[in-house]
Design a protein around this motif. Structure first.
Motif, PDB file in Angstrom:
ATOM      1  N   THR A  36      24.239  16.997  15.561  1.00 38.92           N
ATOM      2  CA  THR A  36      22.942  17.625  15.265  1.00 38.92           C
ATOM      3  C   THR A  36      23.061  19.121  15.495  1.00 38.92           C
ATOM      4  O   THR A  36      23.641  19.581  16.478  1.00 38.92           O
TER       5      THR A  36
ATOM      6  N   MET B 238      22.380   7.631  10.498  1.00 37.32           N
ATOM      7  CA  MET B 238      22.129   8.974  11.051  1.00 37.32           C
ATOM      8  C   MET B 238      23.459   9.604  11.499  1.00 37.32           C
ATOM      9  O   MET B 238      24.309   8.929  12.074  1.00 37.32           O
ATOM     10  N   SER B 239      23.633  10.907  11.216  1.00 36.37           N
ATOM     11  CA  SER B 239      24.872  11.595  11.600  1.00 36.37           C
ATOM     12  C   SER B 239      24.965  11.670  13.119  1.00 36.37           C
ATOM     13  O   SER B 239      23.951  11.719  13.809  1.00 36.37           O
ATOM     14  N   ASP B 240      26.202  11.663  13.645  1.00 38.96           N
ATOM     15  CA  ASP B 240      26.298  11.830  15.091  1.00 38.96           C
ATOM     16  C   ASP B 240      26.595  13.287  15.475  1.00 38.96           C
ATOM     17  O   ASP B 240      27.201  13.582  16.475  1.00 38.96           O
TER      18      ASP B 240
ATOM     19  N   ASP C 146      21.512  20.750   8.401  1.00 45.77           N
ATOM     20  CA  ASP C 146      22.512  19.703   8.181  1.00 45.77           C
ATOM     21  C   ASP C 146      23.871  20.260   8.630  1.00 45.77           C
ATOM     22  O   ASP C 146      24.370  21.224   8.040  1.00 45.77           O
TER      23      ASP C 146
ATOM     24  N   TYR D 298      27.280  16.876  19.846  1.00 49.08           N
ATOM     25  CA  TYR D 298      28.207  15.856  19.327  1.00 49.08           C
ATOM     26  C   TYR D 298      28.585  14.909  20.467  1.00 49.08           C
ATOM     27  O   TYR D 298      28.517  15.284  21.637  1.00 49.08           O
TER      28      TYR D 298
ATOM     29  N   PRO E 270      18.185  14.016  19.865  1.00 53.59           N
ATOM     30  CA  PRO E 270      18.403  12.765  19.123  1.00 53.59           C
ATOM     31  C   PRO E 270      19.650  12.019  19.587  1.00 53.59           C
ATOM     32  O   PRO E 270      19.636  10.792  19.701  1.00 53.59           O
ATOM     33  N   LEU E 271      20.722  12.769  19.883  1.00 52.63           N
ATOM     34  CA  LEU E 271      21.966  12.096  20.297  1.00 52.63           C
ATOM     35  C   LEU E 271      21.813  11.411  21.638  1.00 52.63           C
ATOM     36  O   LEU E 271      22.295  10.291  21.841  1.00 52.63           O
TER      37      LEU E 271
ATOM     38  N   ALA F 184      18.890  20.225  20.013  1.00 53.60           N
ATOM     39  CA  ALA F 184      20.097  19.655  19.376  1.00 53.60           C
ATOM     40  C   ALA F 184      20.524  18.359  20.073  1.00 53.60           C
ATOM     41  O   ALA F 184      20.964  17.410  19.418  1.00 53.60           O
TER      42      ALA F 184
ATOM     43  N   CYS G 160      21.142  22.988  15.369  1.00 58.04           N
ATOM     44  CA  CYS G 160      19.935  23.818  15.345  1.00 58.04           C
ATOM     45  C   CYS G 160      20.358  25.267  15.164  1.00 58.04           C
ATOM     46  O   CYS G 160      21.189  25.778  15.941  1.00 58.04           O
TER      47      CYS G 160
ATOM     48  N   ASP H  25      16.186  22.947  12.429  1.00 60.15           N
ATOM     49  CA  ASP H  25      17.197  21.903  12.290  1.00 60.15           C
ATOM     50  C   ASP H  25      17.936  22.131  10.978  1.00 60.15           C
ATOM     51  O   ASP H  25      17.325  22.541   9.985  1.00 60.15           O
TER      52      ASP H  25
END
Ligand code: PLP
Length: 295
Positions: free
Chosen positions: A5, A1-3, A26, A128, A93-94, A90, A7, A24
């Motif tokens: 995110t 998973m990317s670090d 990419d 981030y 998830p992080l 955003a 929006c 959301d």
């Protein structure tokens, strides 16, 4: 998973109550048009806030300052509810991946299309991981650099947008590179008439004769959310605080200096223009612990 995110906000300046979609996206795919004023002219505004465990530090203060920057640039008012929602989505998830760790979120509004396109302003929030600021929080070497403006810039030259958080940070980044060339970590901008102002991305707090002082926003400095929260806490525990012009000559008499900002929090200054400064490590740690626990 990317670090990272991201929006996107489809109508970032929609009036309150109108429907706005937050989607959301990419972060590594193109999402802002090459025709956008923000990309081409740095014509737009932003904020960066710190977060831990889903708590966004001083979000309301950041949203208020975002709206103030928009007004200074004659941009339409950003939809605060949509930005608050995009920020929360955003970071979720992080923060979930990094319990107890610091995450940063940047939110942006641009003026929209400069040429060709028909779209309106672009708006987004991107989260981030926070860089490791342990070194800076133990002490930084700072050089003063002339900002080339007088301290009455807000009255004489408001179109220079002193005190607005615009996307045009190229000069701030250039000043940081100059600091590195001079062997320092960071910069304290000073006015041509001898007032201490702020860092390229930080506010100044000086302790002078036991009183905490910070330069006044009327002098074209950004009103710092971190500095404001440090002052509110320091007043609770008995410090006197003052927001007023700070002359560079006064810095020699300061018993401690800090540069404060949302990501790095309070970084004590261990030298100014090569002259060693005392670092109050215990007070710095107390302030940073308080800032990290904020909601
Ligand atoms: N001054 C400038 C020019 C800034 O860019 C920043 C933050 O990036 C600050 C001060 C500190 O503001 P805050 O504490 O709200 O992050």
């Amino acid at each position: 998973m990317s670090d990272l995110t991201l929006c996107l906000i489809d109508r970032p300046t929609a009036p309150p109550g109108e429907s706005v979609s937050i989607v959301d996206a990419d972060p590594l795919q193109a999402t802002v048009l090459a025709t956008d004023f923000g990309v081409n002219r740095g014509d737009g505004i932003f904020e960066v806030a710190g977060c831990v465990d889903g708590r966004v530090h001083a979000l309301d203060a950041h949203l208020r300052r975002f709206a103030r920057s928009a007004s200074m640039l004659d941009l339409p008012k950003p939809n605060s509810d949509a930005y608050a929602e995009a920020v929360r989505r955003a970071i979720a998830p992080l923060c979930a991946q990094r319990p107890g760790q610091e995450v940063l979120v940047k939110f942006v509004l641009t003026r929209g299309q400069e040429m060709g396109g028909t779209g309106g302003p672009a708006g987004w929030a991107i989260a981030y991981p926070c860089p490791d600021f342990a070194h800076d929080r133990s002490g930084i070497d700072v050089v003063t650099l002339d900002r080339g403006v007088r301290s009455d810039i807000m009255r004489t030259t408001p179109w220079l947008l002193g005190g607005a958080k615009t996307l045009s940070y190229a000069a701030n980044k250039a000043a940081l590179r100059e600091a590195k060339r001079r062997g320092a970590d960071d910069v304290l901008f000073v006015s041509t008439d001898g007032h201490a102002l702020e860092g390229p991305s930080s506010s100044l707090i000086a302790r002078i004769n036991g009183v905490l002082v910070t330069p006044h926003p009327d002098e074209g400095v950004l009103a710092g959310t971190t500095q404001a929260d440090v002052f509110a806490y320091a007043e609770e525990v008995g410090f006197r605080t003052e927001t007023r012009p700070v002359l560079t000559d006064e810095l020699a008499a300061a018993d401690a200096l800090w540069l404060t900002s949302s990501g790095r929090l309070c970084a004590p200054v261990k030298s100014l223009d090569g002259r060693p400064m005392a670092v109050d490590a215990a007070l710095t740690a107390e302030w940073n612990d308080h800032l990290l626990a904020r909601s």
